[in-house]
Design a protein around this motif. Structure first.
Motif, PDB file in Angstrom:
ATOM      1  N   VAL A   1       5.194 124.179  83.887  1.00 23.26           N
ATOM      2  CA  VAL A   1       4.834 125.239  84.833  1.00 23.26           C
ATOM      3  C   VAL A   1       5.606 125.048  86.136  1.00 23.26           C
ATOM      4  O   VAL A   1       5.481 124.013  86.792  1.00 23.26           O
ATOM      5  N   ASP A   2       6.392 126.037  86.494  1.00 20.74           N
ATOM      6  CA  ASP A   2       7.166 126.019  87.743  1.00 20.74           C
ATOM      7  C   ASP A   2       6.316 126.628  88.856  1.00 20.74           C
ATOM      8  O   ASP A   2       6.049 127.834  88.860  1.00 20.74           O
ATOM      9  N   GLN A   3       5.871 125.809  89.793  1.00 21.98           N
ATOM     10  CA  GLN A   3       4.989 126.282  90.856  1.00 21.98           C
ATOM     11  C   GLN A   3       5.610 127.405  91.684  1.00 21.98           C
ATOM     12  O   GLN A   3       4.902 128.276  92.193  1.00 21.98           O
ATOM     13  N   SER A   4       6.912 127.391  91.816  1.00 19.27           N
ATOM     14  CA  SER A   4       7.570 128.361  92.702  1.00 19.27           C
ATOM     15  C   SER A   4       7.684 129.752  92.086  1.00 19.27           C
ATOM     16  O   SER A   4       7.847 130.742  92.805  1.00 19.27           O
ATOM     17  N   THR A   5       7.596 129.830  90.762  1.00 21.82           N
ATOM     18  CA  THR A   5       7.807 131.136  90.118  1.00 21.82           C
ATOM     19  C   THR A   5       6.648 131.586  89.237  1.00 21.82           C
ATOM     20  O   THR A   5       6.641 132.727  88.771  1.00 21.82           O
ATOM     21  N   VAL A   6       5.687 130.719  89.010  1.00 21.55           N
ATOM     22  CA  VAL A   6       4.612 131.039  88.065  1.00 21.55           C
ATOM     23  C   VAL A   6       3.761 132.200  88.580  1.00 21.55           C
ATOM     24  O   VAL A   6       3.436 132.284  89.762  1.00 21.55           O
ATOM     25  N   SER A   7       3.430 133.124  87.668  1.00 23.54           N
ATOM     26  CA  SER A   7       2.536 134.238  88.000  1.00 23.54           C
ATOM     27  C   SER A   7       1.096 133.814  87.754  1.00 23.54           C
ATOM     28  O   SER A   7       0.834 132.799  87.104  1.00 23.54           O
ATOM     29  N   ILE A   8       0.166 134.594  88.264  1.00 19.67           N
ATOM     30  CA  ILE A   8      -1.241 134.270  88.051  1.00 19.67           C
ATOM     31  C   ILE A   8      -1.589 134.336  86.562  1.00 19.67           C
ATOM     32  O   ILE A   8      -2.322 133.492  86.035  1.00 19.67           O
ATOM     33  N   ASP A   9      -1.047 135.337  85.867  1.00 19.15           N
ATOM     34  CA  ASP A   9      -1.297 135.445  84.427  1.00 19.15           C
ATOM     35  C   ASP A   9      -0.794 134.211  83.693  1.00 19.15           C
ATOM     36  O   ASP A   9      -1.462 133.693  82.789  1.00 19.15           O
ATOM     37  N   ASP A  10       0.397 133.743  84.096  1.00 16.32           N
ATOM     38  CA  ASP A  10       0.958 132.545  83.463  1.00 16.32           C
ATOM     39  C   ASP A  10       0.125 131.308  83.790  1.00 16.32           C
ATOM     40  O   ASP A  10      -0.056 130.424  82.940  1.00 16.32           O
TER      41      ASP A  10
ATOM     42  N   TRP B   1      -9.260 135.964  89.481  1.00 19.54           N
ATOM     43  CA  TRP B   1      -9.662 136.392  90.827  1.00 19.54           C
ATOM     44  C   TRP B   1      -9.389 135.282  91.835  1.00 19.54           C
ATOM     45  O   TRP B   1      -8.843 135.512  92.915  1.00 19.54           O
ATOM     46  N   ARG B   2      -9.733 134.059  91.483  1.00 14.74           N
ATOM     47  CA  ARG B   2      -9.487 132.933  92.387  1.00 14.74           C
ATOM     48  C   ARG B   2      -7.993 132.759  92.628  1.00 14.74           C
ATOM     49  O   ARG B   2      -7.552 132.530  93.752  1.00 14.74           O
TER      50      ARG B   2
ATOM     51  N   GLY C   1      -3.203 128.491  97.932  1.00 10.89           N
ATOM     52  CA  GLY C   1      -2.948 127.181  97.332  1.00 10.89           C
ATOM     53  C   GLY C   1      -3.588 126.967  95.974  1.00 10.89           C
ATOM     54  O   GLY C   1      -3.639 125.833  95.483  1.00 10.89           O
ATOM     55  N   ALA C   2      -4.041 128.054  95.328  1.00 13.16           N
ATOM     56  CA  ALA C   2      -4.731 127.913  94.038  1.00 13.16           C
ATOM     57  C   ALA C   2      -3.808 127.328  92.971  1.00 13.16           C
ATOM     58  O   ALA C   2      -4.247 126.507  92.149  1.00 13.16           O
ATOM     59  N   VAL C   3      -2.537 127.745  92.962  1.00 18.90           N
ATOM     60  CA  VAL C   3      -1.600 127.259  91.949  1.00 18.90           C
ATOM     61  C   VAL C   3      -1.395 125.755  92.092  1.00 18.90           C
ATOM     62  O   VAL C   3      -1.535 124.990  91.130  1.00 18.90           O
TER      63      VAL C   3
ATOM     64  N   ARG D   1     -17.789 126.409  93.340  1.00 21.10           N
ATOM     65  CA  ARG D   1     -17.963 126.460  94.799  1.00 21.10           C
ATOM     66  C   ARG D   1     -17.242 127.664  95.392  1.00 21.10           C
ATOM     67  O   ARG D   1     -17.784 128.379  96.232  1.00 21.10           O
ATOM     68  N   TRP D   2     -16.022 127.885  94.916  1.00 24.57           N
ATOM     69  CA  TRP D   2     -15.270 129.043  95.413  1.00 24.57           C
ATOM     70  C   TRP D   2     -15.977 130.342  95.051  1.00 24.57           C
ATOM     71  O   TRP D   2     -16.100 131.252  95.879  1.00 24.57           O
TER      72      TRP D   2
END
Length: 226
Positions: free
Chosen positions: A127-136, A174-175, A181-183, A218-219
């Motif tokens: 998983v590439d943090q810089s390009t990953v989509s939420i779906d991914d 949703w989160r 910073g969720a990713v 918690r979130w």
């Protein structure tokens, strides 16, 4: 005990004792009712109830059979009930998931082989943090947790957690969309869990998994309180 409940229990005992096995055909309704000392009506209602929870399969014109009794099949009824939740009960689902998945993660740490542990780490590294989509990210999250539960070797536990996890996807998306910073947080927590599993540290793996799911709880509690 109600007559129908008694009929259900008697049929279940036939299955649990091995008198009836997966795929076996039940005796005709009249014969079975007489054999168990029950009315045909109560027998009919019991069969309907056991069909709903996927223990029996009623084939019109053919007869009534015991299903394969595979975990995923028996847990479909639970998944259906879980699917009827609303947002207010979503926190309860996460609480159940936290309790089950934390213990499953500890068990996975005890069972894992070196190549399986490396596969978990490779999943995170893919998983590439810089390009990953939420779906991914959510797709990765599902793969990661599914693999951990598979490592327990317990099919019933895996099916149950999978059913619970599928109902919390909406909250996880949703989160990911709304929390800063969720990713990074998700991948960091996944890596810590995977490393504890690779080290066969069951206690640490259990604690990290508990905190991981609790963080989403918690979130969600804060988000729905707004």
């Amino acid at each position: 005990m109600a007559v129908t409940d008694e009929a259900i229990e008697k049929i279940k005992k036939m299955i649990v004792s091995g008198e009836l096995g997966p795929g076996d055909r039940l005796p005709p309704e009249k014969e079975l009712a007489e054999r168990l000392g029950l009315s045909r009506n109560s027998m009919r209602e019991a069969v309907k109830a056991l069909e709903v929870i996927r223990v029996l399969d009623v084939r019109r014109g053919d007869g009534t059979y015991v299903t394969s009794l595979e975990p995923h099949l028996l847990l479909e009824a639970i998944s259906f009930v879980v699917d009827m939740h609303d947002d207010d009960s979503l926190l309860e689902l996460f609480a159940v998931r936290r309790m089950l998945e934390s213990q499953a993660t500890g068990l996975a740490a005890s069972n894992v082989m070196a190549e399986e542990a490396q596969a978990l780490l490779d999943e995170i590294g893919s998983v590439d943090q810089s390009t990953v989509s939420i779906d991914d990210l959510v797709a990765h999250d599902i793969r990661f947790h599914t693999e951990i539960v598979r490592l327990t070797g317990n099919g019933y536990l895996a099916s149950l957690i999978e059913g619970l996890g599928s109902q919390t996807i909406r909250a996880r998306v949703w989160r990911g969309l709304t929390e800063q910073g969720a990713v990074e947080r998700t991948l960091s927590e996944h890596r810590a869990i995977a490393e504890a599993i690779a080290d066969h540290d069951s206690a640490l793996a259990t604690s990290l998994a508990t905190a991981h799911v609790a963080g989403v709880e918690r979130w969600l509690r804060q988000a729905t309180a707004v």
